[in-house]
Design a protein around this motif. Structure first.
Motif, PDB file in Angstrom:
ATOM      1  N   LEU A 141       0.825  -1.205   0.000  1.00 43.78           N
ATOM      2  CA  LEU A 141       0.000   0.000   0.000  1.00 43.78           C
ATOM      3  C   LEU A 141       0.863   1.260   0.000  1.00 43.78           C
ATOM      4  O   LEU A 141       0.565   2.229  -0.710  1.00 43.78           O
ATOM      5  N   ASP A 146      -1.642  -1.225  -4.735  1.00 47.70           N
ATOM      6  CA  ASP A 146      -2.880  -1.629  -4.074  1.00 47.70           C
ATOM      7  C   ASP A 146      -3.320  -3.030  -4.484  1.00 47.70           C
ATOM      8  O   ASP A 146      -3.823  -3.805  -3.656  1.00 47.70           O
ATOM      9  N   ALA A 149      -1.531  -5.629  -2.500  1.00 49.02           N
ATOM     10  CA  ALA A 149      -2.047  -5.706  -1.133  1.00 49.02           C
ATOM     11  C   ALA A 149      -3.358  -6.486  -1.101  1.00 49.02           C
ATOM     12  O   ALA A 149      -3.584  -7.309  -0.196  1.00 49.02           O
ATOM     13  N   LEU A 168      -9.070  -3.716   5.224  1.00 52.87           N
ATOM     14  CA  LEU A 168      -8.422  -3.797   3.915  1.00 52.87           C
ATOM     15  C   LEU A 168      -9.360  -4.434   2.889  1.00 52.87           C
ATOM     16  O   LEU A 168      -9.429  -3.969   1.739  1.00 52.87           O
ATOM     17  N   LEU A 221      -2.978   1.834   4.842  1.00 52.89           N
ATOM     18  CA  LEU A 221      -4.386   1.821   4.435  1.00 52.89           C
ATOM     19  C   LEU A 221      -4.970   3.227   4.414  1.00 52.89           C
ATOM     20  O   LEU A 221      -5.678   3.605   3.478  1.00 52.89           O
ATOM     21  N   ALA A 224      -3.611   4.893   1.313  1.00 49.71           N
ATOM     22  CA  ALA A 224      -4.263   4.445   0.084  1.00 49.71           C
ATOM     23  C   ALA A 224      -5.656   5.055  -0.043  1.00 49.71           C
ATOM     24  O   ALA A 224      -6.054   5.508  -1.126  1.00 49.71           O
TER      25      ALA A 224
END
Length: 436
Positions: A141, A146, A149, A168, A221, A224
């Motif tokens: 991330l 992304d 992840a 997530l 997180l 992102a």
């Protein structure tokens, strides 16, 4: 007759082959699984015996602390160097994937994003352990990967119900356009552990409208989510890991940002803090004792001596003298500075030692007696990894300002004895800057 010869010849061949046919079975010994700490990020200059004699129990206590708590610049630099090193772990740690995951998580938390990514790229089976997998997801991330992840989250073998993975998965489902599934997972996550920041950011993403508020940069997180919402990242205060991601570069040696003026003396101190030793020395050469406050000049000399790795006796003698005669307001600072320079190995005259032993105004340590003694013993035994872990334990409990002078002096001395000279100097400079 030819038939007889043929039979005799065949018999002889079979007799000759008998020993070969009767070879004993080869015993196959299965190869040991690779040590989880052996994967390194780069050549840190530390030896393969880094963890020799280190306590696995201390590692299990300290590494999660480093993943959760902010450190001072000197402590963070020590953590990054030690944790980026590839070396067989403490005895009992080699096959502990949760502990290996805590190592990578700690490296990420202290800004070592690229180093963590390099280690993870050489580590197989991330999805088999939630701690290791979370470190991999956070690194992805922070690197803007992304999809990687989300793949880790999808392949996780256990721990899927833990709050990190619920959040997530909510993000990944929303990102893939699975709005209905994302709403269900979001409600489940908030029911398990309500988080106001995650709630407003993810709520806005799911709604596709509305004001999500300010960006949040607590971790990968948040980063992102804030990035996907187009928020102003520059307006938020980033955690060290996110700051490293935003800077697009690995943090270097410890440095500090202080005001550079007014005047050449403060500019020289700021130069030391920024790592410009040559600039500080040049500015110091233009200062005279009759035009510069004696205490500040003594402190600058101590800073330059500590940063250069040449803590000299005359500078320490001056600090001791000032610590003995100054008024109550500045006596403690001069004594603190003298203690740090002494811990770095500066020699003292017998007279200076006599004055030094009388000091009572310096800042006392806060670590337990047992932990301080364990640090002393590890440094004297040159147990590099153990010394670093104990120093980082004390630092993590002290917070981002760093340890009190009493604890810091023990850290400086132990690191120096263990061979971590660069880190010892950084801890000393950090403590001296606090006395300015």
């Amino acid at each position: 007759m030819s038939r007889t010869l043929t039979v005799m010849t065949l018999g002889a061949l079979l007799i000759g082959a008998a020993p070969a046919l009767a070879q004993p079975a080869v015993e196959v010994t299965p190869l040991a699984a690779p040590d989880a700490f052996a994967n390194g990020a780069r050549d840190t200059g530390l030896p393969p015996e880094l963890w020799r004699g280190a306590s696995v129990e201390t590692a299990r206590t300290v590494l999660p602390l480093l993943a959760a708590r902010p450190l001072s610049p000197a402590a963070a630099a020590l953590a990054r160097r030690v944790l980026a090193t590839g070396a067989n772990g403490p005895e009992g740690a080699g096959q502990d994937r949760e502990l290996a995951g805590a190592r990578i998580a700690a490296l990420i938390a202290q800004g070592g994003i690229k180093d963590a990514g390099a280690i993870l790229s050489r580590t197989s089976g991330l999805e088999s352990n939630p701690v290791m997998a979370q470190a991999g997801a956070e690194a992805a991330l922070l690197a803007g990967q992304d999809e990687r992840a989300c793949d880790i989250a999808e392949g996780l073998a256990s721990g899927r119900e833990e709050i990190y993975w619920l959040r997530l998965r909510t993000y990944c489902q929303a990102r893939d356009g699975q709005t209905g599934a994302a709403r269900l997972t979001f409600d489940l996550a908030q029911g398990v552990a309500r988080d106001a920041i995650f709630g407003r950011l993810m709520g806005a993403k799911l709604a596709g409208a509305g004001d999500p508020g300010a960006a949040s940069l607590r971790g990968g997180l948040d980063y992102a989510l804030s990035r996907s919402l187009g928020l102003d990242l520059a307006a938020a205060t980033p955690a060290p890991a996110v700051a490293a991601a935003l800077a697009a570069g690995e943090p270097g040696p410890a440095s500090w940002s202080i005001e550079a003026g007014p005047g050449p003396l403060k500019a020289a101190m700021a130069a030391v803090a920024a790592g410009d030793l040559a600039g500080a020395q040049s500015l110091r050469a233009g200062l005279t004792a009759d035009a510069t406050p004696v205490n500040e000049l003594a402190l600058l000399d101590a800073l330059i001596a500590a940063a250069s790795g040449k803590p000299d006796g005359p500078t320490l003698d001056r600090l001791v003298e000032r610590g003995a005669v100054e008024g109550a307001k500045t006596r403690g600072k001069m004594q603190n500075a003298a203690i740090l320079l002494a811990a770095l190995g500066a020699p003292m005259t017998p007279q200076a030692r006599g004055e030094f032993a009388r000091f009572v105004g310096a800042e006392a340590g806060k670590a337990s007696v047992a932990r301080g003694l364990a640090l002393d013993l590890a440094g004297e035994a040159k147990l590099i990894g153990e010394t670093a872990l104990l120093a980082l334990w004390i630092s993590a409990e002290a917070g981002p300002a760093g340890p009190a002078t009493g604890d810091r002096a023990r850290i400086v001395r132990a690191l120096r004895l263990a061979g971590l000279d660069v880190e010892a100097r950084a801890f000393a400079v950090e403590g001296l800057l606090a006395q300015r």
